[in-house]
Design an enzyme around this catalytic site. Sequence first.
Site, mmCIF file in Angstrom:
data_model
loop_
_atom_site.group_PDB
_atom_site.id
_atom_site.type_symbol
_atom_site.label_atom_id
_atom_site.label_comp_id
_atom_site.label_asym_id
_atom_site.label_seq_id
_atom_site.Cartn_x
_atom_site.Cartn_y
_atom_site.Cartn_z
ATOM 1 N N GLU A 1 42.549 3.209 -10.786
ATOM 2 C CA GLU A 1 41.824 4.230 -11.532
ATOM 3 C C GLU A 1 41.399 5.399 -10.653
ATOM 4 O OE1 GLU A 1 39.369 2.756 -14.529
ATOM 5 O OE2 GLU A 1 37.844 4.309 -14.386
ATOM 6 N N ASP B 1 40.069 -0.145 -13.599
ATOM 7 C CA ASP B 1 38.848 -0.905 -13.895
ATOM 8 C C ASP B 1 39.089 -1.760 -15.139
ATOM 9 O OD1 ASP B 1 37.814 0.507 -11.829
ATOM 10 O OD2 ASP B 1 36.338 1.628 -12.995
ATOM 11 N N TYR C 1 29.531 3.964 -4.403
ATOM 12 C CA TYR C 1 29.839 4.657 -5.658
ATOM 13 C C TYR C 1 28.613 4.690 -6.583
ATOM 14 C CZ TYR C 1 32.702 5.829 -9.692
ATOM 15 O OH TYR C 1 33.256 6.441 -10.768
#
Length: 692
Positions: free
Chosen positions: A9, A109, A319
């Site tokens: 992703e 994901d 993240y």
Amino acid sequence: MAKQLIVCEKPSAAMKVAYALAEGSVKRVGGRLFPAYSLTRGQNAITVVSALGHLYALDQRSVGWSYPVFDIKWVPINDVDRRMARARAWIDSISKHAEGADEFISACDYDTEGSLIAYNVLRYACRGADAKAKRMRFSTLTKQDLVAAYEGMSSELDATVIEAGRARHELDWIFGVNVSRALMDAQTMAGGCYEVLSAGRVQSPTLYAIYRRENGIRLHVPDPYWVIAAEAEIAGERVPAEYAEGRVLSLSEAEGVTRRCNGADGVVSRVSGRRAVIPPPVPFDLGTLQSEAYRHFGFPPSRTQKIAEKLYLDALISYPRTSSQRLPPSLGYARILEGLGRNRNYAEAATELVSSGRPLRPREGKKTDPAHPAVHPTGNLAEGLGRDDFRVYDLIAKRFMAAFAEAAVKEVTDVEMSCGGDRFLARGEAVLIEGWSRFYAPYSFLREARLPKVSEGDPARMASVSHDAKYTEPPPRFNQSSIIKFMERSGLGTKSTRAEIVDTLYRRGYISGGMIEVTELGAGVITTLKRHFPRLVSIELTRRVEAEMEEIEGGKARREEVMVSTIDEVRETFERMISKEGGMGDGLAELVKAKREGDRTVGPCPSCKTGRLKVIRSKKSGKRFIGCSGYSSGCRFTAPLPQKGRVSVSKRRCKECGYPIVEVRGLGRYVWRLCINVECPTKRGAGRGGGG
DNA sequence: GCAAGGTC
């Protein structure tokens, strides 16, 4: 030997997948701007490539600006979003790597959007490879999970999840774009000047919540009540105490307590003590980080998010778009803490944690995220951060360390005093173990209140007792933090989009202020939507979309059927709206006019004191400047404005001379705040150079 | 020019 292409992703995930699966070395094969990795595993030659979130988006099939539009298609995202101009070359790179492959694997994901991102890439950039592609399913990006996902990948894509995702995109597009166009069309047809208006499944219920709160505040009738405050004298000390029954609803009752107890002798009727254990705060998910940064620094959530994303790109934190409050051991706690220890701000705290002798085990919260752990520092050395960036980083670093520290412990003592038939309470709080609160300072605060030692039967004189009239408060306005919490509670938007959607409401001029108020225009849009499209202001639309997605995912409904029946339902509404458009836009046109007028009003004229300063565009030269509305009655005040950039009026006043400040955007990275007074002392000496 | 969703 099979040649496999694995689609991830985002770049960071692609790198992790590559290193997790490689049995030998990993080679970067994508060039400088495009991440792609080549490796071997068993008999397979694997290339790992990355998407960049969605590389494809919905667009109308027809051209032009009519509505309603129901015929939509997927296109490369750079066609509809110029901020994603990179996507074109990115897609080409993926296509190039796809040419040599004979097996295709989705490793995006493991959620709806991820499944769809990979599907679109495989279908459009890999020439229909979706039909034969396989799917890796994993819940963390650890080597162990990724290897297991690769070994146990399913032989086909999760088709119903993809269909559910497509349905969500299509429904949002059809509702959002068409209703937005309907509002704009109606407004301009009613004689308004062109103005961007919008509505959508998430933004409109959010606006409606703010609107309802506003009404609640307006309709609030304050009810009086009385608070009885006392000072008690125990063991020779005066301590604050409160009436045990809480607030009192009649004046005569309050007066009675005061009359009976003020200056009267009483007795300690009960003493109870307990230890309160206060565990460390849970690690940050994005929402908690945003609300904590708002609380301590007053940062709006969108600003915190932008700063966190920047810190992430600088490899200083993990993240940030995560909903997890977990810190799995695979992160390597000791390594991160040792990294923090190299920063002198954290050296002492980090060393203490590592060398405490206790096992490193963090407090964790309930929330999880399939793809990411909680927001935490990477341990890389943070140097030269700007003030705001540093504050957010400091909050994250200290929150992380606090999670590993001991619980704090307080001794809480409740002293009940009786004075005739009336009872009063005093509470003492003493910190026994500071625990985590030292590591989280200055963002932590443990309240303390000292009470002298007393026992049952000791005298307690009510040295002063008084009552104070209060009124019930209206419900509080939302602020930027609480509206995001409301959205989260209501299932509106996602961790990545909530702050941005609130920003959109500001940008449209639907809401204003830090304590958020609905503007006249915002209220007008809600009224219009409620009349013509009531479904869109209700969170029930989100519930319904969720239910439909679930049905599609479970194989109980098909996307095409859902779309056809939804379009059938709304088509009629749009036709009715078009036929009544003039009437629908009447109110809006007035409100848009008022908003535009307000947008260009700078403030009262400092020269004639009666007129108002406005941003004016000269008909003769086409240039813009600030002039006074009292021009016709003789006021000649003017002030120059830069001719480039977007000028907006702010509520700020110059600290030096008190004149209004205008904000100029779009000249470089920063907002230029300009005092409109040409003789302002701030402009003496160094002038502002041309650029910005 | 319009949504909401992903990403650097």
